[in-house]
Design a protein around this motif. Structure first.
Motif, PDB file in Angstrom:
ATOM      1  N   ALA A  29       0.822  -1.211   0.000  1.00 44.91           N
ATOM      2  CA  ALA A  29       0.000   0.000   0.000  1.00 44.91           C
ATOM      3  C   ALA A  29       0.855   1.260   0.000  1.00 44.91           C
ATOM      4  N   ASN A  30       2.013   1.183   0.639  1.00 43.26           N
ATOM      5  CA  ASN A  30       2.894   2.345   0.743  1.00 43.26           C
ATOM      6  C   ASN A  30       4.000   2.346  -0.307  1.00 43.26           C
ATOM      7  N   SER A  31       3.905   1.404  -1.251  1.00 40.85           N
ATOM      8  CA  SER A  31       4.928   1.264  -2.299  1.00 40.85           C
ATOM      9  C   SER A  31       6.322   1.098  -1.708  1.00 40.85           C
ATOM     10  N   ALA A  32       6.377   0.452  -0.556  1.00 41.88           N
ATOM     11  CA  ALA A  32       7.664   0.191   0.092  1.00 41.88           C
ATOM     12  C   ALA A  32       8.195  -1.164  -0.376  1.00 41.88           C
ATOM     13  N   PRO A  33       9.504  -1.316  -0.441  1.00 41.92           N
ATOM     14  CA  PRO A  33      10.059  -2.598  -0.890  1.00 41.92           C
ATOM     15  C   PRO A  33       9.796  -3.707   0.122  1.00 41.92           C
ATOM     16  N   PHE A  34       9.442  -4.871  -0.378  1.00 41.92           N
ATOM     17  CA  PHE A  34       9.297  -6.066   0.456  1.00 41.92           C
ATOM     18  C   PHE A  34       9.736  -7.236  -0.403  1.00 41.92           C
ATOM     19  N   GLY A  35      10.840  -7.861  -0.012  1.00 40.58           N
ATOM     20  CA  GLY A  35      11.447  -8.887  -0.845  1.00 40.58           C
ATOM     21  C   GLY A  35      10.682 -10.189  -0.872  1.00 40.58           C
ATOM     22  N   ARG A  36      11.001 -11.013  -1.852  1.00 39.48           N
ATOM     23  CA  ARG A  36      10.403 -12.345  -1.946  1.00 39.48           C
ATOM     24  C   ARG A  36      10.860 -13.207  -0.777  1.00 39.48           C
ATOM     25  N   MET A  37       9.951 -14.020  -0.272  1.00 35.54           N
ATOM     26  CA  MET A  37      10.240 -14.898   0.856  1.00 35.54           C
ATOM     27  C   MET A  37      10.047 -16.347   0.435  1.00 35.54           C
ATOM     28  N   SER A  38      11.010 -17.197   0.771  1.00 38.02           N
ATOM     29  CA  SER A  38      10.893 -18.619   0.464  1.00 38.02           C
ATOM     30  C   SER A  38      11.561 -19.422   1.564  1.00 38.02           C
ATOM     31  N   MET A  39      11.219 -20.711   1.628  1.00 37.18           N
ATOM     32  CA  MET A  39      11.800 -21.610   2.621  1.00 37.18           C
ATOM     33  C   MET A  39      12.135 -22.935   1.956  1.00 37.18           C
ATOM     34  N   SER A  40      13.153 -23.596   2.471  1.00 35.05           N
ATOM     35  CA  SER A  40      13.473 -24.953   2.034  1.00 35.05           C
ATOM     36  C   SER A  40      13.606 -25.839   3.254  1.00 35.05           C
ATOM     37  N   ALA A  41      13.108 -27.056   3.135  1.00 27.60           N
ATOM     38  CA  ALA A  41      13.200 -28.040   4.211  1.00 27.60           C
ATOM     39  C   ALA A  41      14.177 -29.114   3.768  1.00 27.60           C
ATOM     40  N   ALA A  42      15.416 -29.004   4.216  1.00 28.06           N
ATOM     41  CA  ALA A  42      16.442 -29.934   3.745  1.00 28.06           C
ATOM     42  C   ALA A  42      17.704 -29.764   4.573  1.00 28.06           C
ATOM     43  N   ASP A  43      18.596 -30.738   4.446  1.00 30.65           N
ATOM     44  CA  ASP A  43      19.931 -30.631   5.026  1.00 30.65           C
ATOM     45  C   ASP A  43      20.707 -29.572   4.248  1.00 30.65           C
ATOM     46  N   SER A  63      26.732 -37.253  21.862  1.00 28.22           N
ATOM     47  CA  SER A  63      25.575 -38.009  22.336  1.00 28.22           C
ATOM     48  C   SER A  63      24.290 -37.693  21.601  1.00 28.22           C
ATOM     49  N   ASN A  64      24.240 -36.580  20.852  1.00 27.30           N
ATOM     50  CA  ASN A  64      22.954 -36.173  20.296  1.00 27.30           C
ATOM     51  C   ASN A  64      22.928 -36.166  18.779  1.00 27.30           C
ATOM     52  N   ARG A  65      23.816 -36.899  18.136  1.00 28.04           N
ATOM     53  CA  ARG A  65      23.797 -36.937  16.675  1.00 28.04           C
ATOM     54  C   ARG A  65      22.478 -37.490  16.160  1.00 28.04           C
ATOM     55  N   SER A  66      21.974 -38.557  16.783  1.00 24.85           N
ATOM     56  CA  SER A  66      20.757 -39.194  16.294  1.00 24.85           C
ATOM     57  C   SER A  66      19.510 -38.403  16.614  1.00 24.85           C
ATOM     58  N   GLN A  67      19.650 -37.341  17.439  1.00 25.33           N
ATOM     59  CA  GLN A  67      18.476 -36.568  17.830  1.00 25.33           C
ATOM     60  C   GLN A  67      18.330 -35.288  17.034  1.00 25.33           C
ATOM     61  N   HIS A  68      19.212 -35.062  16.061  1.00 26.97           N
ATOM     62  CA  HIS A  68      19.254 -33.727  15.467  1.00 26.97           C
ATOM     63  C   HIS A  68      18.050 -33.419  14.605  1.00 26.97           C
ATOM     64  N   GLY A  69      17.608 -34.355  13.820  1.00 33.54           N
ATOM     65  CA  GLY A  69      16.481 -34.020  12.962  1.00 33.54           C
ATOM     66  C   GLY A  69      16.298 -35.044  11.877  1.00 33.54           C
ATOM     67  N   GLY A  70      15.440 -34.684  10.919  1.00 33.85           N
ATOM     68  CA  GLY A  70      15.021 -35.635   9.914  1.00 33.85           C
ATOM     69  C   GLY A  70      16.141 -36.145   9.049  1.00 33.85           C
ATOM     70  N   SER A  71      17.021 -35.280   8.588  1.00 34.54           N
ATOM     71  CA  SER A  71      18.018 -35.714   7.628  1.00 34.54           C
ATOM     72  C   SER A  71      18.955 -36.746   8.223  1.00 34.54           C
ATOM     73  N   ASP A  72      19.261 -36.599   9.501  1.00 34.13           N
ATOM     74  CA  ASP A  72      20.195 -37.523  10.131  1.00 34.13           C
ATOM     75  C   ASP A  72      19.668 -38.947  10.070  1.00 34.13           C
ATOM     76  N   GLY A 101      25.247 -35.411   4.456  1.00 34.57           N
ATOM     77  CA  GLY A 101      25.071 -34.160   5.175  1.00 34.57           C
ATOM     78  C   GLY A 101      25.444 -34.252   6.633  1.00 34.57           C
ATOM     79  N   ILE A 102      24.540 -33.771   7.487  1.00 34.05           N
ATOM     80  CA  ILE A 102      24.831 -33.726   8.908  1.00 34.05           C
ATOM     81  C   ILE A 102      24.911 -35.123   9.517  1.00 34.05           C
ATOM     82  N   GLY A 103      24.402 -36.130   8.801  1.00 32.81           N
ATOM     83  CA  GLY A 103      24.497 -37.503   9.271  1.00 32.81           C
ATOM     84  C   GLY A 103      25.810 -38.182   8.932  1.00 32.81           C
ATOM     85  N   GLU A 104      26.692 -37.472   8.255  1.00 30.02           N
ATOM     86  CA  GLU A 104      27.988 -38.029   7.887  1.00 30.02           C
ATOM     87  C   GLU A 104      28.789 -38.386   9.139  1.00 30.02           C
ATOM     88  N   PRO A 105      29.477 -39.513   9.155  1.00 30.70           N
ATOM     89  CA  PRO A 105      30.240 -39.900  10.347  1.00 30.70           C
ATOM     90  C   PRO A 105      31.326 -38.883  10.691  1.00 30.70           C
TER      91      PRO A 105
END
Length: 372
Positions: A262-276, A336-345, A352-356
């Motif tokens: 409405a104010n002709s102010a800049p607002f950049g594109r927003m995106s998300m990715s779900a991945a390692d 101790s928490n490698r297996s608890q990090h998230g989906g990719s692991d 990725g983050i699951g690499e030994p």
């Protein structure tokens, strides 16, 4: 992906469907179930257990503490009320997440591809609790001071480096910023408010589900109450501090976008990715596509920081800028928490983050690696 498209979480996944991968599906289902269990587990582990311990005190002692000015039993009741307020947010996150993936709130117990009930571990439930508490820092007015310290330097550096290009009508002048470890999406939102195109990346389904709700589905500014410290009983100055209520979001993303237009102010594109991060952003399709990478409290999540640096170098344009804020509190220091990090692991084995392997570096060693 525009954050206001209806299928936002599906589009986060790109070509990868977490429901088609057994291990990834288990992690996603556990995140759903942890938000479902928030209300019950918070009551059970916070107030029910404490009431039992309180009544186990000598009778004269608990009776004294039950009276003013202590009123411990009354405080337990107030904490229960606060838990229910928080649980309404957990339920809202669950509802929008299930809808995005086309899953039923009451799945067929005999269908393992649909039945997400009962899949959360205690670790998953703890993540749901900490995710709700994180809204205080990222999306309340009261968290502004913390955001100024963490996000302020990033926003300032982006303005210094690229501010002159904001508002350009040329597509090639669009400044693209990658935010690995985007969490609840506040830094991504603030970068877009400055007029830059921001892409957040996150591996945690708890964070992804919660950020989708706050960015896409909240009712308006300060429409949702939260008691961020209600479940904590240590290091308190007063019960008022414990039961403090804040309203989220302090800035409503949808309203901010409409006002900018409405104010002709800049607002950049927003995106998300779900991945390692190290897998997706070393892909050839992401070679030299970002003007800047902004990492905030992120690099110490790396078991092997070299992988993070390789990914950053790969996706940055020539003469691109890497802005980093945060400590070197290595998350995998005790292994101790490698297996608890998230989906990719769990979902992608040794990628990725699951690499030994893992290694902890000093600040001097980090600078040496970056400069090589």
């Amino acid at each position: 992906m525009d954050e206001h498209e209806p299928d936002e979480i599906r589009s986060w996944s790109g070509d990868f469907d977490p429901l088609a991968d057994n291990a990834e599906r288990r992690v996603l289902f556990a995140a759903f179930d942890s938000f479902r269990q928030y209300r019950r587990t918070a009551h059970m582990n916070t107030t029910h257990r404490r009431r039992q311990a309180f009544y186990a005190l000598p009778s004269a002692h608990w009776q004294m503490l039950a009276e003013p000015p202590f009123s411990i039993l009354d405080n337990f009741n107030r904490v229960d009320d606060a838990i229910d307020v928080n649980a309404d947010i957990a339920d809202a996150i669950l509802t929008t997440g299930l809808s995005s993936f086309g899953l039923s709130a009451n799945p067929d117990p005999s269908d393992p591809r649909q039945n997400w009930h009962g899949t959360a571990t205690q670790s998953d439930v703890n993540k749901a609790h900490s995710t709700l508490r994180q809204f205080y820092r990222d999306w309340s007015h009261e968290g502004q001071a913390e955001r100024d310290v963490c996000y302020g330097p990033v926003l300032s550096d982006l303005q210094d480096e690229f501010g002159a290009r904001i508002g350009s009508s040329e597509d090639e002048d669009e400044v693209r910023v990658l935010v690995p470890g985007a969490g609840l999406g506040r830094l991504v939102f603030e970068i877009c408010r400055q007029g830059f195109a921001a892409e957040g990346n996150e591996i945690s389904y708890h964070q992804l589900l919660a950020s989708s709700w706050i960015l896409n589905h909240t009712l308006g500014p300060q429409k949702h109450a939260l008691h961020p410290f209600a479940l904590h009983f240590s290091n308190l100055l007063s019960r008022e501090q414990q039961l403090q209520e804040v309203k989220i979001p302090d800035q409503h993303p949808g309203t901010a976008m409409v006002e900018a237009q409405a104010n002709s102010a800049p607002f950049g594109r927003m995106s998300m990715s779900a991945a390692d991060f190290t897998v997706l952003y070393t892909n050839p399709s992401n070679k030299e596509v970002f003007d800047a990478v902004a990492t905030v409290f992120f690099i110490d999540t790396a078991p092997n920081l070299i992988r993070y640096i390789e990914a950053i170098r790969h996706c940055l344009k020539p003469n691109g800028v890497w802005i980093n804020v945060g400590p070197l509190l290595w998350h995998f220091e005790d292994g101790s928490n490698r297996s608890q990090h998230g989906g990719s692991d769990e979902g992608h084995g040794d990628q990725g983050i699951g690499e030994p392997g893992n290694v902890e570096l000093t600040e001097a060693e980090v600078f040496c690696l970056v400069e090589r």
